[in-house]
Design a protein around this motif. Sequence first.
Motif, PDB file in Angstrom:
ATOM      1  N   PHE A   1      17.234  -2.954  -0.543  1.00 46.25           N
ATOM      2  CA  PHE A   1      16.730  -4.072  -1.344  1.00 46.25           C
ATOM      3  C   PHE A   1      15.288  -4.363  -0.961  1.00 46.25           C
ATOM      4  N   ASN A   2      14.596  -5.088  -1.832  1.00 44.13           N
ATOM      5  CA  ASN A   2      13.259  -5.612  -1.555  1.00 44.13           C
ATOM      6  C   ASN A   2      13.362  -7.113  -1.337  1.00 44.13           C
TER       7      ASN A   2
ATOM      8  N   ASN B   1       2.228 -11.907  -1.346  1.00 47.21           N
ATOM      9  CA  ASN B   1       1.964 -10.787  -2.248  1.00 47.21           C
ATOM     10  C   ASN B   1       2.452  -9.442  -1.738  1.00 47.21           C
ATOM     11  N   ASP B   2       2.886  -9.374  -0.505  1.00 54.21           N
ATOM     12  CA  ASP B   2       3.479  -8.159   0.043  1.00 54.21           C
ATOM     13  C   ASP B   2       4.997  -8.283  -0.059  1.00 54.21           C
TER      14      ASP B   2
ATOM     15  N   GLU C   1       0.817  -1.216   0.000  1.00 51.99           N
ATOM     16  CA  GLU C   1       0.000   0.000   0.000  1.00 51.99           C
ATOM     17  C   GLU C   1       0.845   1.258   0.000  1.00 51.99           C
ATOM     18  N   THR C   2       1.977   1.211   0.675  1.00 50.37           N
ATOM     19  CA  THR C   2       2.841   2.391   0.775  1.00 50.37           C
ATOM     20  C   THR C   2       3.864   2.451  -0.348  1.00 50.37           C
ATOM     21  N   LEU C   3       4.433   1.289  -0.700  1.00 53.47           N
ATOM     22  CA  LEU C   3       5.564   1.245  -1.622  1.00 53.47           C
ATOM     23  C   LEU C   3       5.166   1.030  -3.072  1.00 53.47           C
ATOM     24  N   GLY C   4       3.936   0.602  -3.317  1.00 58.53           N
ATOM     25  CA  GLY C   4       3.508   0.325  -4.678  1.00 58.53           C
ATOM     26  C   GLY C   4       3.783  -1.122  -5.056  1.00 58.53           C
TER      27      GLY C   4
END
Length: 339
Positions: A125-126, A160-161, A80-83
């Motif tokens: 990093f993600n 999914n997050d 929600e915050t990062l897209g």
Amino acid sequence: MKNVKCSLLAGLVSLAAVCVPHFAGAQEINAVDASVRWAFDKASENATTAEVSEPAAVSATSFDLGSNLYFNGTQGCSNETLGSATLSKLNPRVAIGRAEEKDAYVVFSVIPKKGIAFTPKKLKFNACKCGTSGGTLNIYAVTGDKRVEVAKAFDPVRNNDFSAAEYDLSALGATTERVEIYFYIYNLAANKQLAISAIEVIGDFVGTPENVPAYTISAQCGMEGAGSVSVNPSGSSFDEGTVLTVTATENFGYHFSAWVDDEGNTVSVENPYTFEIVANTSLTATYTRKNVYALNLDVVGGGPTITLWSSFPRAMSWKESIIMRKVQMCNFALSITVF
């Protein structure tokens, strides 16, 4: 890591190399908060080199996977915050139980040009887990003999997050040597994945690039179907004195023998082979064939037929004819035929 599949080579093939000189009059560099970034969002199609905001300061960039990891597609995530983000899924070949098993890592490397000092400051990093509660990261930064713990037991979110992480690298200090960021993965089953993307090292590049010669490197297989060859860091031209590692993999039925030059002279029997490049270099991996035999397992009294493949050296007492053995298992027997 540059991966080169064996081509249809019956003998030894090499590529012509031409020395590539640097131009004189290099400009002083004072790049603050420069970025070295791997998108890492295309799995096995990932570019091995990074996007560099100050390319004149960098000799080479690359990433490499430990032998217990492979790419298993990508994972699309949203926050929600990062897209949204697409991450590359890393899958262990064998389940990873404990931290820092030597072959369960992905490493990202930055080599500054001679005359340039690099001071890493931040790592971003993600990351996410894919269909599992397992999957943990330990992260280290390495340069020369110095090794700094960056993150311990980092636990990304699931499915999914995704987690967007940022860590301090200032303890590494300024260096003129290769900088490596190791992501060790553990607590992950062989049928599960941990995904990462957008690996970015932010830091300062200061100095004046030296006018040193650059040399080319080519590496190839010397036998069709024997395996594959990789060069790390990836690339075809490097500054004099850059440390390179060539690695040959073995397909079933083949054994690596040696690295040879264009004239067929043995350069090294080590695999992987690490060296400093001081001239245009062409290396060919040579192989020998193993003796391979089929092992057929037939269920006696009905049921499916199981066929396995294995390899036995001729020195063992396996006859090159049919050998029959029966093994009692539960309520049926197995008839084993070796030829």
